[in-house]
Write an enzyme that holds these catalytic residues in place. Structure first.
Site, PDB file in Angstrom:
ATOM      1  N   SER A   1       0.864  -1.180   0.000  1.00 12.42           N
ATOM      2  CA  SER A   1       0.000   0.000   0.000  1.00 12.42           C
ATOM      3  C   SER A   1       0.906   1.237   0.000  1.00 12.42           C
ATOM      4  O   SER A   1       2.079   1.143   0.372  1.00 12.42           O
ATOM      5  CB  SER A   1      -0.866   0.015   1.260  1.00 12.42           C
ATOM      6  OG  SER A   1      -1.654   1.193   1.325  1.00 12.42           O
TER       7      SER A   1
ATOM      8  N   TYR B   1      -1.619  -1.180  10.562  1.00  8.77           N
ATOM      9  CA  TYR B   1      -1.731  -1.503   9.131  1.00  8.77           C
ATOM     10  C   TYR B   1      -0.505  -0.976   8.366  1.00  8.77           C
ATOM     11  O   TYR B   1       0.113  -1.701   7.567  1.00  8.77           O
ATOM     12  CB  TYR B   1      -3.009  -0.874   8.583  1.00  8.77           C
ATOM     13  CG  TYR B   1      -3.204  -1.022   7.100  1.00  8.77           C
ATOM     14  CD1 TYR B   1      -3.631  -2.228   6.555  1.00  8.77           C
ATOM     15  CD2 TYR B   1      -2.947   0.041   6.227  1.00  8.77           C
ATOM     16  CE1 TYR B   1      -3.815  -2.362   5.185  1.00  8.77           C
ATOM     17  CE2 TYR B   1      -3.129  -0.083   4.861  1.00  8.77           C
ATOM     18  CZ  TYR B   1      -3.564  -1.290   4.347  1.00  8.77           C
ATOM     19  OH  TYR B   1      -3.729  -1.431   2.994  1.00  8.77           O
TER      20      TYR B   1
HETATM   21  P1  NAP Z   1     -11.254  -6.314   0.557  1.00 10.83           P
HETATM   22  O1  NAP Z   1     -12.182  -5.850  -0.496  1.00 10.83           O
HETATM   23  O2  NAP Z   1     -11.696  -6.325   1.984  1.00 10.83           O
HETATM   24  O3  NAP Z   1     -10.761  -7.791   0.170  1.00 10.83           O
HETATM   25  C1  NAP Z   1      -9.855  -8.462   0.992  1.00 10.83           C
HETATM   26  C2  NAP Z   1      -9.696  -9.870   0.482  1.00 10.83           C
HETATM   27  O4  NAP Z   1      -8.761 -10.559   1.322  1.00 10.83           O
HETATM   28  C3  NAP Z   1     -10.989 -10.671   0.530  1.00 10.83           C
HETATM   29  O5  NAP Z   1     -11.002 -11.606  -0.517  1.00 10.83           O
HETATM   30  C4  NAP Z   1     -10.883 -11.368   1.882  1.00 10.83           C
HETATM   31  O6  NAP Z   1     -11.723 -12.510   1.919  1.00 10.83           O
HETATM   32  C5  NAP Z   1      -9.396 -11.725   1.877  1.00 10.83           C
HETATM   33  N1  NAP Z   1      -8.821 -11.985   3.189  1.00 10.83           N
HETATM   34  C6  NAP Z   1      -8.810 -11.174   4.274  1.00 10.83           C
HETATM   35  N2  NAP Z   1      -8.186 -11.789   5.292  1.00 10.83           N
HETATM   36  C7  NAP Z   1      -7.798 -13.012   4.837  1.00 10.83           C
HETATM   37  C8  NAP Z   1      -7.128 -14.106   5.423  1.00 10.83           C
HETATM   38  N3  NAP Z   1      -6.729 -14.090   6.707  1.00 10.83           N
HETATM   39  N4  NAP Z   1      -6.890 -15.195   4.668  1.00 10.83           N
HETATM   40  C9  NAP Z   1      -7.291 -15.225   3.374  1.00 10.83           C
HETATM   41  N5  NAP Z   1      -7.941 -14.233   2.774  1.00 10.83           N
HETATM   42  C10 NAP Z   1      -8.193 -13.132   3.503  1.00 10.83           C
HETATM   43  O7  NAP Z   1      -9.892  -5.486   0.549  1.00 10.83           O
HETATM   44  P2  NAP Z   1      -9.134  -4.707  -0.642  1.00 10.83           P
HETATM   45  O8  NAP Z   1      -9.404  -3.270  -0.469  1.00 10.83           O
HETATM   46  O9  NAP Z   1      -9.383  -5.357  -1.933  1.00 10.83           O
HETATM   47  O10 NAP Z   1      -7.616  -4.972  -0.175  1.00 10.83           O
HETATM   48  C11 NAP Z   1      -6.839  -6.002  -0.762  1.00 10.83           C
HETATM   49  C12 NAP Z   1      -5.374  -5.707  -0.507  1.00 10.83           C
HETATM   50  O11 NAP Z   1      -5.067  -4.435  -1.061  1.00 10.83           O
HETATM   51  C13 NAP Z   1      -5.011  -5.630   0.965  1.00 10.83           C
HETATM   52  O12 NAP Z   1      -3.745  -6.217   1.167  1.00 10.83           O
HETATM   53  C14 NAP Z   1      -4.966  -4.135   1.241  1.00 10.83           C
HETATM   54  O13 NAP Z   1      -4.094  -3.830   2.286  1.00 10.83           O
HETATM   55  C15 NAP Z   1      -4.458  -3.625  -0.086  1.00 10.83           C
HETATM   56  N6  NAP Z   1      -4.779  -2.214  -0.369  1.00 10.83           N
HETATM   57  C16 NAP Z   1      -6.050  -1.805  -0.605  1.00 10.83           C
HETATM   58  C17 NAP Z   1      -6.301  -0.461  -0.959  1.00 10.83           C
HETATM   59  C18 NAP Z   1      -7.673   0.054  -1.310  1.00 10.83           C
HETATM   60  O14 NAP Z   1      -7.833   1.235  -1.635  1.00 10.83           O
HETATM   61  N7  NAP Z   1      -8.708  -0.770  -1.316  1.00 10.83           N
HETATM   62  C19 NAP Z   1      -5.238   0.444  -1.012  1.00 10.83           C
HETATM   63  C20 NAP Z   1      -3.952  -0.012  -0.735  1.00 10.83           C
HETATM   64  C21 NAP Z   1      -3.732  -1.346  -0.438  1.00 10.83           C
HETATM   65  P3  NAP Z   1     -12.240 -13.123   3.338  1.00 10.83           P
HETATM   66  O15 NAP Z   1     -12.579 -11.948   4.216  1.00 10.83           O
HETATM   67  O16 NAP Z   1     -13.415 -13.956   2.967  1.00 10.83           O
HETATM   68  O17 NAP Z   1     -11.120 -13.918   3.841  1.00 10.83           O
END
Ligand code: NAP
Length: 254
Positions: free
Chosen positions: A138, A152
């Site tokens: 991130s 985080y």
């Molecule tokens: P999201 O929509 O909440 O999706 C998270 C995904 O990870 C889901 O498929 C969730 O499924 C899975 N997950 C969570 N904990 C897990 C575990 N312990 N084991 C296996 N799967 C797990 O989040 P997102 O925004 O797409 O974020 C995805 C990644 O991008 C993260 O690493 C986050 O830090 C990074 N990120 C996001 C943003 C943003 O703007 N959205 C920005 C920078 C970085 P389950 O809950 O069913 O396990």
């Protein structure tokens, strides 16, 4: 110009929603054989059906589940060429109220989970001969900060520390280890926040739009190509210029 990824075996953790689902969708479009992993069986199965990919229920914070992910990819797709270690959680908690459990949970999934998944997939990545690891970090942590996200931010910066030494150790095996650093990306989770909130997020981005999950997927696909074979240990920011302004003024005069 780029060598096709058709037929390559790609694992995407956290592929049931958000950025991971976008990454899986972009790889599936290239003709790659994709396996997605996540904890909630129902959401995961629905995403797998929609994308036409394989799935395995697994929690990346447990070593045995990461082994299961690697084993399933071997059984279903005969190997692993690309691991997108994307699963992550981002609960909001100010430092003064943060419990030990809060810290363990965030580091356990985001940092330990990343390391366990990479370790579990290593033999298959080495056998591939062109193994690729792409971590979803991130901008928060490695570059910027945000109140409520000190744990985080630490986990996301920690992923980059891990990346650099892993990239070194794995370079002689032909495996590259890189990271994508998304900025504000439009996911299902954000959709319900209302237009005022989203407008505020857009205003912080010089390109005046939120990133799409596919924007991150395209960066992952690029890092997986044969043409990216000499890029390793690199943090690739995918943020529409969000980290560039040196002050509010710099953004305001655009
Ligand atoms: P999201 O929509 O909440 O999706 C998270 C995904 O990870 C889901 O498929 C969730 O499924 C899975 N997950 C969570 N904990 C897990 C575990 N312990 N084991 C296996 N799967 C797990 O989040 P997102 O925004 O797409 O974020 C995805 C990644 O991008 C993260 O690493 C986050 O830090 C990074 N990120 C996001 C943003 C943003 O703007 N959205 C920005 C920078 C970085 P389950 O809950 O069913 O396990």
């Amino acid at each position: 110009m780029f060598t096709s990824l058709a037929g390559r075996s790609v694992v995407v953790t956290g592929g049931s929603k958000g950025i991971g689902k976008g990454i899986a969708r972009v790889f599936a479009r290239t003709g790659a054989k994709v396996l997605i992993a996540g904890r909630d069986a129902e959401t995961l199965a629905a995403a797998a059906k929609e994308l036409g990919v394989a799935h395995v229920v697994a929690d990346v914070s447990h070593a045995a589940d990461c082994e299961l992910i690697a084993r399933t990819a071997m059984e279903r797709h005969g190997g692993i060429d690309v691991l997108c270690a994307n699963a992550g959680v981002f609960p909001d908690r100010r430092l003064a109220e943060m419990t030990e459990t809060d810290i363990d949970d965030v580091l356990g999934v985001n940092l330990k989970g990343t390391m366990l998944c990479v370790r579990a997939c290593l033999p298959a990545l080495e056998a591939s001969g062109r193994g690729r690891v792409i971590l979803t970090s991130s901008i928060t942590g490695p570059v910027t900060g945000y109140p409520g996200w000190s744990h985080y931010g630490a986990s996301k910066a920690g992923q980059l520390g891990f990346m650099r030494t892993a990239a070194l150790e794995l370079a002689p095996k032909g495996i590259t280890v890189n990271a994508v650093l998304p900025g504000n990306i439009m996911t299902e989770g954000l959709a319900g926040m209302g237009e005022d909130y989203l407008d505020g997020m857009r205003a912080a981005i010089p390109m005046r739009r939120l990133g799409s999950v596919e924007d991150v997927g395209h960066a992952c696909v690029f890092l997986s190509t044969d043409e990216a074979a000499f890029i390793t240990g690199h943090p690739l920011v995918v943020d529409g210029g969000q980290i560039l302004p040196e002050s509010q003024d710099a953004l305001g005069v655009l």
